[in-house]
Motif scaffolding. Structure first.
Motif, mmCIF file in Angstrom:
data_model
loop_
_atom_site.group_PDB
_atom_site.id
_atom_site.type_symbol
_atom_site.label_atom_id
_atom_site.label_comp_id
_atom_site.label_asym_id
_atom_site.label_seq_id
_atom_site.Cartn_x
_atom_site.Cartn_y
_atom_site.Cartn_z
ATOM 1 N N ALA A 1 0.838 -1.198 0.000
ATOM 2 C CA ALA A 1 0.000 0.000 0.000
ATOM 3 C C ALA A 1 0.870 1.245 0.000
ATOM 4 O O ALA A 1 2.008 1.226 0.488
ATOM 5 N N VAL A 2 0.306 2.308 -0.541
ATOM 6 C CA VAL A 2 1.015 3.576 -0.637
ATOM 7 C C VAL A 2 0.190 4.669 0.034
ATOM 8 O O VAL A 2 -1.018 4.738 -0.144
ATOM 9 N N ARG A 3 0.888 5.508 0.760
ATOM 10 C CA ARG A 3 0.244 6.628 1.454
ATOM 11 C C ARG A 3 0.871 7.922 0.989
ATOM 12 O O ARG A 3 2.101 8.060 0.979
ATOM 13 N N LYS A 4 0.036 8.901 0.629
ATOM 14 C CA LYS A 4 0.547 10.170 0.152
ATOM 15 C C LYS A 4 0.982 11.099 1.276
ATOM 16 O O LYS A 4 1.553 12.130 1.035
ATOM 17 N N GLY A 5 0.726 10.750 2.499
ATOM 18 C CA GLY A 5 1.151 11.573 3.617
ATOM 19 C C GLY A 5 2.638 11.429 3.881
ATOM 20 O O GLY A 5 3.308 10.575 3.317
ATOM 21 N N LEU A 6 3.132 12.265 4.778
ATOM 22 C CA LEU A 6 4.558 12.277 5.087
ATOM 23 C C LEU A 6 4.900 11.379 6.263
ATOM 24 O O LEU A 6 6.073 11.046 6.462
ATOM 25 N N THR A 7 3.930 11.020 7.041
ATOM 26 C CA THR A 7 4.183 10.229 8.245
ATOM 27 C C THR A 7 3.710 8.803 8.060
ATOM 28 O O THR A 7 2.748 8.526 7.352
ATOM 29 N N ILE A 8 4.413 7.902 8.722
ATOM 30 C CA ILE A 8 4.026 6.503 8.681
ATOM 31 C C ILE A 8 2.705 6.315 9.403
ATOM 32 O O ILE A 8 2.473 6.881 10.463
ATOM 33 N N ALA A 9 1.828 5.520 8.832
ATOM 34 C CA ALA A 9 0.533 5.239 9.432
ATOM 35 C C ALA A 9 0.310 3.737 9.485
ATOM 36 O O ALA A 9 0.867 2.988 8.682
ATOM 37 N N THR A 10 -0.503 3.309 10.432
ATOM 38 C CA THR A 10 -0.751 1.877 10.598
ATOM 39 C C THR A 10 -2.183 1.479 10.270
ATOM 40 O O THR A 10 -2.502 0.292 10.288
ATOM 41 N N MET A 11 -3.032 2.449 9.983
ATOM 42 C CA MET A 11 -4.418 2.142 9.653
ATOM 43 C C MET A 11 -4.579 2.070 8.144
ATOM 44 O O MET A 11 -4.134 2.952 7.418
ATOM 45 N N GLY A 12 -5.250 1.031 7.679
ATOM 46 C CA GLY A 12 -5.421 0.855 6.257
ATOM 47 C C GLY A 12 -6.119 2.022 5.577
ATOM 48 O O GLY A 12 -5.798 2.362 4.436
ATOM 49 N N ARG A 13 -7.055 2.644 6.279
ATOM 50 C CA ARG A 13 -7.814 3.745 5.663
ATOM 51 C C ARG A 13 -6.949 4.969 5.385
ATOM 52 O O ARG A 13 -7.357 5.879 4.675
ATOM 53 N N GLU A 14 -5.748 5.002 5.928
ATOM 54 C CA GLU A 14 -4.858 6.138 5.704
ATOM 55 C C GLU A 14 -3.963 5.934 4.485
ATOM 56 O O GLU A 14 -3.139 6.792 4.176
ATOM 57 N N TYR A 15 -4.125 4.801 3.814
ATOM 58 C CA TYR A 15 -3.362 4.536 2.605
ATOM 59 C C TYR A 15 -4.248 4.755 1.385
ATOM 60 O O TYR A 15 -5.449 4.500 1.413
ATOM 61 N N ASP A 16 -3.629 5.216 0.320
ATOM 62 C CA ASP A 16 -4.384 5.687 -0.841
ATOM 63 C C ASP A 16 -4.462 4.681 -1.991
ATOM 64 O O ASP A 16 -5.409 4.714 -2.768
#
Length: 124
Positions: free
Chosen positions: A97-112
């Motif tokens: 999964a890829v996230r456009k934010g700058l910080t690491i996240a652990t919740m799936g909904r935070e990935y794009d």
């Protein structure tokens, strides 16, 4: 849009190793955080590991600490998950999964963006 293609899954005996790869294509310049999730049969999807764009910050769940290592090759727009000392409980479909934010996240909904998944089966 970003397209993600995972590879490297398969069947391995307990104690063995696999390396998963996830190649990104498309608008890859927007990629900041890349991560791995997994979903075992009849269980919810869970976070495994992630790292930021430069690769100098990583985070993984306790259950894989010391066994799994996440890394990335930005020149190839690819993230890897090296899995050692595999256990039957690691059996799952693994998703990149890829996230456009700058910080690491652990919740799936935070990935794009998400890949299609690759099956990892660990036999006892």
């Amino acid at each position: 849009q970003v397209q993600l293609v995972e590879s490297g899954g398969g069947l391995v005996q307990a104690g063995g190793s696999l390396r998963l790869s996830c190649a990104a294509s498309g608008r890859t310049f927007i990629i900041y955080v890349m991560g791995w999730f997994r979903q075992a049969p009849w269980k919810e999807r869970e976070f495994v590991a992630a790292l930021n764009w430069s690769g100098d910050r990583t985070y993984n769940v306790d259950s894989v600490e010391g066994r799994f290592t996440i890394s990335r090759d930005n020149a190839k727009n690819t993230v890897y998950l090296q899995m050692n000392s595999l256990k039957p409980v690691d059996t799952a479909v693994y998703y990149c999964a890829v996230r456009k934010g700058l910080t690491i996240a652990t919740m799936g909904r935070e990935y794009d963006y998400w890949g299609q998944g690759t099956q990892v089966t660990v036999s006892s």
